[in-house]
Design a protein around this motif. Structure first.
Motif, PDB file in Angstrom:
ATOM      1  N   UNK A   1      48.501  59.737  65.999  1.00 32.02           N
ATOM      2  CA  UNK A   1      48.098  60.804  65.087  1.00 32.02           C
ATOM      3  C   UNK A   1      47.556  62.007  65.861  1.00 32.02           C
ATOM      4  N   UNK A   2      46.757  61.768  66.885  1.00 34.91           N
ATOM      5  CA  UNK A   2      46.244  62.859  67.719  1.00 34.91           C
ATOM      6  C   UNK A   2      47.404  63.568  68.425  1.00 34.91           C
ATOM      7  N   UNK A   3      48.385  62.800  68.900  1.00 32.13           N
ATOM      8  CA  UNK A   3      49.547  63.397  69.562  1.00 32.13           C
ATOM      9  C   UNK A   3      50.321  64.306  68.605  1.00 32.13           C
ATOM     10  N   UNK A   4      50.258  63.997  67.323  1.00 28.54           N
ATOM     11  CA  UNK A   4      50.931  64.824  66.316  1.00 28.54           C
ATOM     12  C   UNK A   4      50.063  65.981  65.835  1.00 28.54           C
ATOM     13  N   UNK A   5      48.851  66.080  66.381  1.00 28.28           N
ATOM     14  CA  UNK A   5      47.963  67.168  66.010  1.00 28.28           C
ATOM     15  C   UNK A   5      46.975  66.816  64.917  1.00 28.28           C
ATOM     16  N   UNK A   6      46.819  65.540  64.638  1.00 32.66           N
ATOM     17  CA  UNK A   6      45.929  65.109  63.562  1.00 32.66           C
ATOM     18  C   UNK A   6      44.517  64.797  64.034  1.00 32.66           C
ATOM     19  N   UNK A   7      43.783  64.160  63.170  1.00 31.97           N
ATOM     20  CA  UNK A   7      42.378  63.839  63.401  1.00 31.97           C
ATOM     21  C   UNK A   7      42.214  62.756  64.463  1.00 31.97           C
ATOM     22  N   UNK A   8      41.113  62.850  65.199  1.00 28.37           N
ATOM     23  CA  UNK A   8      40.802  61.827  66.197  1.00 28.37           C
ATOM     24  C   UNK A   8      39.917  60.723  65.618  1.00 28.37           C
ATOM     25  N   UNK A   9      39.655  60.762  64.317  1.00 23.83           N
ATOM     26  CA  UNK A   9      38.797  59.765  63.680  1.00 23.83           C
ATOM     27  C   UNK A   9      39.298  58.345  63.939  1.00 23.83           C
ATOM     28  N   UNK A  10      40.598  58.136  63.803  1.00 29.07           N
ATOM     29  CA  UNK A  10      41.140  56.779  63.938  1.00 29.07           C
ATOM     30  C   UNK A  10      41.067  56.268  65.382  1.00 29.07           C
ATOM     31  N   UNK A  11      41.181  57.151  66.361  1.00 27.08           N
ATOM     32  CA  UNK A  11      41.011  56.740  67.759  1.00 27.08           C
ATOM     33  C   UNK A  11      39.583  56.245  67.956  1.00 27.08           C
ATOM     34  N   UNK A  12      38.620  57.021  67.469  1.00 31.20           N
ATOM     35  CA  UNK A  12      37.213  56.651  67.620  1.00 31.20           C
ATOM     36  C   UNK A  12      36.882  55.382  66.836  1.00 31.20           C
ATOM     37  N   UNK A  13      37.379  55.288  65.603  1.00 30.07           N
ATOM     38  CA  UNK A  13      37.116  54.092  64.788  1.00 30.07           C
ATOM     39  C   UNK A  13      37.761  52.857  65.413  1.00 30.07           C
ATOM     40  N   UNK A  14      38.993  52.984  65.872  1.00 30.63           N
ATOM     41  CA  UNK A  14      39.668  51.860  66.516  1.00 30.63           C
ATOM     42  C   UNK A  14      38.967  51.426  67.795  1.00 30.63           C
ATOM     43  N   UNK A  15      38.520  52.396  68.583  1.00 32.78           N
ATOM     44  CA  UNK A  15      37.790  52.068  69.813  1.00 32.78           C
ATOM     45  C   UNK A  15      36.488  51.348  69.487  1.00 32.78           C
ATOM     46  N   UNK A  16      35.782  51.824  68.455  1.00 32.39           N
ATOM     47  CA  UNK A  16      34.524  51.167  68.053  1.00 32.39           C
ATOM     48  C   UNK A  16      34.789  49.737  67.594  1.00 32.39           C
ATOM     49  N   UNK A  17      35.887  49.528  66.883  1.00 35.64           N
ATOM     50  CA  UNK A  17      36.225  48.169  66.441  1.00 35.64           C
ATOM     51  C   UNK A  17      36.553  47.271  67.633  1.00 35.64           C
ATOM     52  N   UNK A  18      37.280  47.796  68.597  1.00 35.71           N
ATOM     53  CA  UNK A  18      37.625  46.988  69.776  1.00 35.71           C
ATOM     54  C   UNK A  18      36.387  46.633  70.590  1.00 35.71           C
ATOM     55  N   UNK A  19      35.475  47.566  70.741  1.00 30.25           N
ATOM     56  CA  UNK A  19      34.235  47.261  71.469  1.00 30.25           C
ATOM     57  C   UNK A  19      33.389  46.269  70.671  1.00 30.25           C
ATOM     58  N   UNK A  20      33.369  46.434  69.347  1.00 32.06           N
ATOM     59  CA  UNK A  20      32.658  45.479  68.488  1.00 32.06           C
ATOM     60  C   UNK A  20      33.229  44.076  68.677  1.00 32.06           C
ATOM     61  N   UNK A  21      34.551  43.985  68.695  1.00 30.04           N
ATOM     62  CA  UNK A  21      35.211  42.694  68.896  1.00 30.04           C
ATOM     63  C   UNK A  21      34.817  42.091  70.242  1.00 30.04           C
ATOM     64  N   UNK A  22      34.824  42.903  71.282  1.00 31.67           N
ATOM     65  CA  UNK A  22      34.445  42.431  72.609  1.00 31.67           C
ATOM     66  C   UNK A  22      33.012  41.899  72.606  1.00 31.67           C
ATOM     67  N   UNK A  23      32.106  42.642  71.966  1.00 31.26           N
ATOM     68  CA  UNK A  23      30.705  42.209  71.911  1.00 31.26           C
ATOM     69  C   UNK A  23      30.546  40.920  71.105  1.00 31.26           C
ATOM     70  N   UNK A  24      31.355  40.767  70.055  1.00 33.06           N
ATOM     71  CA  UNK A  24      31.309  39.516  69.287  1.00 33.06           C
ATOM     72  C   UNK A  24      31.814  38.338  70.124  1.00 33.06           C
ATOM     73  N   UNK A  25      32.855  38.577  70.918  1.00 28.32           N
ATOM     74  CA  UNK A  25      33.341  37.515  71.804  1.00 28.32           C
ATOM     75  C   UNK A  25      32.257  37.086  72.786  1.00 28.32           C
ATOM     76  N   UNK A  26      31.430  38.042  73.187  1.00 31.56           N
ATOM     77  CA  UNK A  26      30.308  37.729  74.074  1.00 31.56           C
ATOM     78  C   UNK A  26      29.106  37.210  73.288  1.00 31.56           C
TER      79      UNK A  26
END
Length: 104
Positions: free
Chosen positions: A36-61
Motif C-alpha cells: 500500500x505504501x508503494x502505491x502511495x497509500x497510508x503507512x498505518x498498516x505497515x506500523x500496525x503489522x509491525x506492532x503485531x509481529x513484535x507483539x507475537x515475538x514478545x508473547x513467544x518469549x
C-alpha cells in the motif's frame, strides 16, 4: 522423594497459540501495508503489522510487555474505526471484532 520434570501448563500453550494467531494476522497486514505504501497509500498498516509481529515475538518469549504493546495498535484501530464510521454499531463490527477478541 523423586522430583518429576515440570509440566507444560495450559497457559504456556494458550500464549503460544495466541502468539501464532497474532503472527498469522501480522504478516499479511505488514506485507500488504508495504504494498500500500508503494502505491502511495497510508503507512498505518505497515506500523500496525509491525506492532503485531513484535507483539507475537514478545508473547513467544512470554513477556508481559506484549500486552502493553498490543494496546498501541488496538487503540489506533479503535480511533481509526470511530473516525471512519462514527458510532454506527454495524459499521464497527468488521473493524473491531477481531482485534477485540485477540485483546480479550
Amino acid at each position: 522423594m523423586q522430583r518429576s520434570a515440570p509440566r507444560t501448563t495450559w497457559g504456556k500453550w494458550a500464549s503460544l497459540a495466541v502468539a501464532t494467531l497474532i503472527a498469522v494476522f501480522g504478516f499479511p497486514i505488514f506485507a500488504g501495508g508495504i504494498w500500500l505504501v508503494a502505491l502511495g497509500g497510508s503507512s498505518y498498516y505497515v506500523l500496525a503489522g509491525a506492532a503485531l509481529l513484535v507483539t507475537s515475538y514478545l508473547l513467544f518469549k512470554r513477556s508481559l510487555m506484549a500486552v502493553w504493546l498490543y494496546l498501541l495498535p488496538f487503540s489506533a484501530t479503535l480511533v481509526w474505526a470511530l473516525w471512519e464510521s462514527g458510532l454506527d454499531w454495524w459499521a464497527q463490527v468488521p473493524r473491531l471484532v477481531a482485534p477485540t477478541v485477540v485483546l480479550i
